[in-house]
Design a protein around this motif. Structure first.
Motif, PDB file in Angstrom:
ATOM      1  N   ASP A   7       9.592  16.071   0.042  1.00 27.32           N
ATOM      2  CA  ASP A   7       8.160  16.741   0.023  1.00 27.32           C
ATOM      3  C   ASP A   7       7.158  16.011  -0.776  1.00 27.32           C
ATOM      4  O   ASP A   7       6.225  15.779  -0.329  1.00 27.32           O
ATOM      5  CB  ASP A   7       8.512  18.031  -0.715  1.00 27.32           C
ATOM      6  CG  ASP A   7       9.433  19.044  -0.044  1.00 27.32           C
ATOM      7  OD1 ASP A   7       9.590  18.923   1.383  1.00 27.32           O
ATOM      8  OD2 ASP A   7       9.726  20.134  -0.543  1.00 27.32           O
ATOM      9  N   ALA A   8       7.569  15.283  -2.199  1.00 27.34           N
ATOM     10  CA  ALA A   8       6.501  14.686  -2.708  1.00 27.34           C
ATOM     11  C   ALA A   8       6.088  13.551  -2.039  1.00 27.34           C
ATOM     12  O   ALA A   8       4.623  13.408  -1.997  1.00 27.34           O
ATOM     13  CB  ALA A   8       7.096  14.450  -4.201  1.00 27.34           C
ATOM     14  N   ALA A   9       6.942  12.679  -1.431  1.00 27.45           N
ATOM     15  CA  ALA A   9       6.395  11.515  -0.770  1.00 27.45           C
ATOM     16  C   ALA A   9       5.608  12.076   0.483  1.00 27.45           C
ATOM     17  O   ALA A   9       4.567  11.356   0.789  1.00 27.45           O
ATOM     18  CB  ALA A   9       7.677  10.687  -0.376  1.00 27.45           C
ATOM     19  N   ILE A  10       6.206  12.880   1.311  1.00 31.91           N
ATOM     20  CA  ILE A  10       5.299  13.161   2.356  1.00 31.91           C
ATOM     21  C   ILE A  10       4.060  13.869   2.111  1.00 31.91           C
ATOM     22  O   ILE A  10       3.059  13.457   2.606  1.00 31.91           O
ATOM     23  CB  ILE A  10       6.291  14.291   3.024  1.00 31.91           C
ATOM     24  CG1 ILE A  10       7.388  13.726   3.762  1.00 31.91           C
ATOM     25  CG2 ILE A  10       5.143  14.915   4.317  1.00 31.91           C
ATOM     26  CD1 ILE A  10       8.166  14.920   4.391  1.00 31.91           C
ATOM     27  N   ALA A  11       3.828  14.533   0.781  1.00 33.09           N
ATOM     28  CA  ALA A  11       2.596  14.898   0.517  1.00 33.09           C
ATOM     29  C   ALA A  11       1.672  14.056   0.227  1.00 33.09           C
ATOM     30  O   ALA A  11       0.557  13.969   0.501  1.00 33.09           O
ATOM     31  CB  ALA A  11       2.617  15.816  -0.812  1.00 33.09           C
ATOM     32  N   ALA A  12       1.978  12.739  -0.517  1.00 29.47           N
ATOM     33  CA  ALA A  12       1.244  11.799  -0.818  1.00 29.47           C
ATOM     34  C   ALA A  12       0.876  11.014   0.545  1.00 29.47           C
ATOM     35  O   ALA A  12      -0.293  10.518   0.695  1.00 29.47           O
ATOM     36  CB  ALA A  12       1.907  10.820  -1.554  1.00 29.47           C
ATOM     37  N   PHE A  46       3.928   5.883  -5.587  1.00 25.78           N
ATOM     38  CA  PHE A  46       3.985   5.775  -7.187  1.00 25.78           C
ATOM     39  C   PHE A  46       3.493   7.070  -7.512  1.00 25.78           C
ATOM     40  O   PHE A  46       4.105   7.443  -8.652  1.00 25.78           O
ATOM     41  CB  PHE A  46       2.847   4.738  -7.712  1.00 25.78           C
ATOM     42  CG  PHE A  46       3.120   3.412  -7.615  1.00 25.78           C
ATOM     43  CD1 PHE A  46       4.361   2.921  -7.160  1.00 25.78           C
ATOM     44  CD2 PHE A  46       2.228   2.194  -8.217  1.00 25.78           C
ATOM     45  CE1 PHE A  46       4.602   1.457  -7.013  1.00 25.78           C
ATOM     46  CE2 PHE A  46       2.398   1.073  -8.026  1.00 25.78           C
ATOM     47  CZ  PHE A  46       3.693   0.675  -7.421  1.00 25.78           C
ATOM     48  N   LEU A  47       2.458   7.530  -6.876  1.00 24.43           N
ATOM     49  CA  LEU A  47       1.888   8.883  -7.455  1.00 24.43           C
ATOM     50  C   LEU A  47       2.897  10.159  -7.135  1.00 24.43           C
ATOM     51  O   LEU A  47       3.105  11.117  -8.031  1.00 24.43           O
ATOM     52  CB  LEU A  47       0.700   9.242  -6.438  1.00 24.43           C
ATOM     53  CG  LEU A  47      -0.285   8.215  -6.446  1.00 24.43           C
ATOM     54  CD1 LEU A  47      -1.578   8.571  -5.526  1.00 24.43           C
ATOM     55  CD2 LEU A  47      -0.919   8.096  -7.893  1.00 24.43           C
ATOM     56  N   LEU A  84       0.723  -0.993   0.107  1.00 23.68           N
ATOM     57  CA  LEU A  84       0.172   0.180  -0.034  1.00 23.68           C
ATOM     58  C   LEU A  84       0.724   1.235  -0.028  1.00 23.68           C
ATOM     59  O   LEU A  84       0.640   2.052  -0.679  1.00 23.68           O
ATOM     60  CB  LEU A  84      -0.966   0.004   1.195  1.00 23.68           C
ATOM     61  CG  LEU A  84      -1.956  -1.080   1.288  1.00 23.68           C
ATOM     62  CD1 LEU A  84      -2.978  -0.879   2.776  1.00 23.68           C
ATOM     63  CD2 LEU A  84      -3.012  -0.728   0.289  1.00 23.68           C
ATOM     64  N   LEU A  85       1.814   1.217   0.707  1.00 23.59           N
ATOM     65  CA  LEU A  85       2.696   2.333   0.891  1.00 23.59           C
ATOM     66  C   LEU A  85       3.612   2.570  -0.550  1.00 23.59           C
ATOM     67  O   LEU A  85       3.592   3.649  -1.000  1.00 23.59           O
ATOM     68  CB  LEU A  85       3.878   2.193   1.913  1.00 23.59           C
ATOM     69  CG  LEU A  85       3.485   2.502   3.407  1.00 23.59           C
ATOM     70  CD1 LEU A  85       4.793   1.799   4.381  1.00 23.59           C
ATOM     71  CD2 LEU A  85       2.831   3.762   3.614  1.00 23.59           C
TER      72      LEU A  85
END
Length: 249
Positions: A101-106, A60-61, A54-55
């Motif tokens: 940042d991108a991963a934390i936002a997801a 991916f996004l 799931l993570l």
């Protein structure tokens, strides 16, 4: 025949080996792995996916050109579960290799979506008739907090949720609460009833003497203005305590 096959492959602008691969076969490498995970999710449902999967799919996004499986594994090694990973603080997440940042936002988006769904379900019926959904929402919102947070649910005359507001954040074992402010806000909203909620980061929802005294003060302040205190819930780790059920109200 081999020359003909090679020529056909050239026309397709593909290497000879790829020309004979069916379109339904996932490509090799990370993209093929992603396709297999998506198919697994759609075919068997989310329960068929492990926490790290799931993570991985969430990431991916955020990281479309990166193999996110190692990132997911590192998150699991650090936090131990999907729930703890998506509720971890920004500083904790930044301590994991590859998480920016991108991963934390997801991860934040996943938590926000879950809470939005749960609170919407809790709003659909009178709160007292929808207790299990309410507790599920409060557990998702508070069970993984590392400091105490005090919230108030303001209800209308039909016991429908008008507002769910954080009144204060404290330390790991104490949150200052001001009964006058709780009642003042109830009057502003036109609320006729309240439910108090706070978490115990220790995981043990047993109320302290201070919790009991504060509840009595809020109840008395509310009652003078005709506002009913329905309950005070303490959210722990995997369990909760109701003051009303324990005859503390």
């Amino acid at each position: 025949m081999e020359e003909a096959s090679s020529a056909f492959s050239t026309l397709l602008d593909l290497p000879p080996a790829q020309a004979s691969v069916p379109e339904t076969t996932p490509p090799p490498g990370p993209e093929g792995h992603r396709k297999r995970l998506r198919e697994k999710l759609l075919r068997a449902g989310p329960d068929a996916l492990a926490d790290y999967e799931l993570l991985e799919m969430l990431l991916f996004l955020a990281l479309p050109r990166v193999d996110t499986k190692p990132h997911a594994k590192r998150l699991m090694a650090r936090f131990g579960s999907f729930a703890r990973a998506v509720t971890a603080s920004e500083n904790e997440l930044r301590g994991v290799e590859g998480i920016g940042d991108a991963a934390i936002a997801a991860l934040r988006l996943a938590r926000a979506a879950a809470l939005r769904l749960l609170v919407q379900e809790a709003r659909e019926q009178p709160v007292l008739n929808n207790w299990e959904r309410l507790v599920a929402y409060l557990t998702a919102a508070l069970a993984h907090e590392v400091v105490e947070q005090f919230r108030v649910l303001y209800l209308d005359s039909r016991n429908r949720l008008l507002a769910d507001e954080a009144q204060a954040r404290g330390t790991v074992n104490h949150t200052p609460v001001y009964p006058r402010e709780v009642v003042k806000r109830a009057l502003e909203l036109g609320a006729t009833a309240l439910i108090l909620v706070h978490n115990h980061p220790s995981g043990d929802p047993t109320p302290s003497r201070a919790d009991i005294d504060m509840t009595a003060e809020v109840r008395q302040a509310a009652a003078t203005l005709g506002i009913l205190l329905h309950d005070h819930l303490i959210i722990g780790s995997g369990r909760h305590l109701s003051f009303r059920r324990e005859n503390l109200l």
